[in-house]
Write an enzyme that holds these catalytic residues in place. Structure first.
Site, mmCIF file in Angstrom:
data_model
loop_
_atom_site.group_PDB
_atom_site.id
_atom_site.type_symbol
_atom_site.label_atom_id
_atom_site.label_comp_id
_atom_site.label_asym_id
_atom_site.label_seq_id
_atom_site.Cartn_x
_atom_site.Cartn_y
_atom_site.Cartn_z
ATOM 1 C CB CYS A 2 -0.729 0.039 1.132
ATOM 2 S SG CYS A 2 -1.708 -1.342 1.483
HETATM 3 N N1 GLN Z 1 -1.049 -6.391 4.544
HETATM 4 C C1 GLN Z 1 -1.987 -5.287 4.445
HETATM 5 C C2 GLN Z 1 -2.920 -5.670 3.581
HETATM 6 O O1 GLN Z 1 -3.394 -6.746 3.147
HETATM 7 C C3 GLN Z 1 -1.398 -4.134 4.087
HETATM 8 C C4 GLN Z 1 -0.772 -4.280 2.623
HETATM 9 C C5 GLN Z 1 -0.060 -3.231 1.908
HETATM 10 O O2 GLN Z 1 1.047 -2.525 2.547
HETATM 11 N N2 GLN Z 1 0.029 -3.220 0.568
HETATM 12 O O3 GLN Z 1 -4.062 -4.882 3.576
#
Ligand code: GLN
Length: 251
Positions: A2
């Protein structure tokens, strides 16, 4: 993974930091410039913000990509705030939880987001569930690692820990239980921001407008953006930035 962003400072429309800059979160959802893991952040998005005189934030979250939501573009033009936290999601593991799994997570005055992944989720995190009050697992906002991370942070906040202390303590507990996890956290109460750099990129900007932004990556090419070293806890107000290393048990 994210991308996320928090801003505190003088009131301005949401869109000014989330949509308008040339490399805003909106653009980062399909063309991030510094993302170390994953590619496209299209598995949901969310924005939380504070209205003047109300300590409890509002949220707008959706399960799909931010670029597909014309209503948000409209809202972001007219809703003004002095503090916000926004994220665009690339789910680590496919899950059916939709907008419930999209940050920001919230309780009381706080907004929280996690950029990263807990290695071995959920098995590695199971021992940490014992730190939570009874019933907390049943109340998780979603089944993803980040909702569990938020439960750990929220519990520490409710026990009276300061925002930075709650993030640092949670990073340490998770890094011990699930080594190799990426734990970039972002937290605000509407007046200050706390964040960790632990495995992914983190930057901050204090502009002449008296606004401080803390983000996974710069949203424009302003030369005042500063990169935060890995393994760091950052705390920020509209005018001050403080960094602590997380390498030693300083907090
Ligand atoms: N692991 C978290 C999720 O699946 C954050 C993912 C991310 O940082 N892309 O939402």
């Amino acid at each position: 993974m994210c991308r996320h962003l928090a801003v505190v400072g003088p009131e301005a429309p949401l869109g000014e930091s989330v949509l308008a800059p040339p490399h805003s979160l909106f653009r980062q959802s399909w063309a991030p410039r510094r993302q170390l893991h994953g590619t496209v952040n299209a598995d949901g998005f969310g924005v939380g913000w504070y209205a003047a005189g109300d300590p409890v934030p509002a949220r707008y979250r959706r399960a799909g990509p931010i670029w597909a939501d014309g209503s948000f573009l409209d809202l972001a033009r007219v809703v003004r705030t002095g503090a916000l936290l926004a994220s665009v999601r690339d789910a680590t593991v496919a899950d059916p939880d939709g907008e419930a799994a999209a940050a920001p997570f919230t309780a009381g005055p706080w907004l929280f987001s996690h950029n990263g992944a807990v290695v071995g989720w959920p098995d590695t995190a199971a021992p940490l569930a014992a730190l939570l009050p009874p019933g907390a697992l049943l109340r998780l906002a979603a089944r993803c690692d980040s909702a569990f991370v938020w439960a750990l942070v929220e519990h520490r906040l409710r026990e009276g820990e300061a925002m930075g202390q709650a993030l640092a303590g949670t990073v340490r507990a998770l890094a011990d239980a699930a080594p190799g996890s990426r734990l970039n956290f972002l937290l605000t109460d509407g007046t200050a921001i706390a964040a960790t750099a632990w495995g992914d990129t983190l930057w901050h900007l204090t502009g002449p407008d008296g606004r401080t932004a803390v983000a996974s990556e710069p949203y424009d090419d302003d030369p005042r953006w500063v990169e935060v070293p890995d393994r760091t806890l950052l705390t920020a107000t509209p005018t001050d930035i403080t960094l602590h290393t997380l390498k030693e048990p300083c907090l």
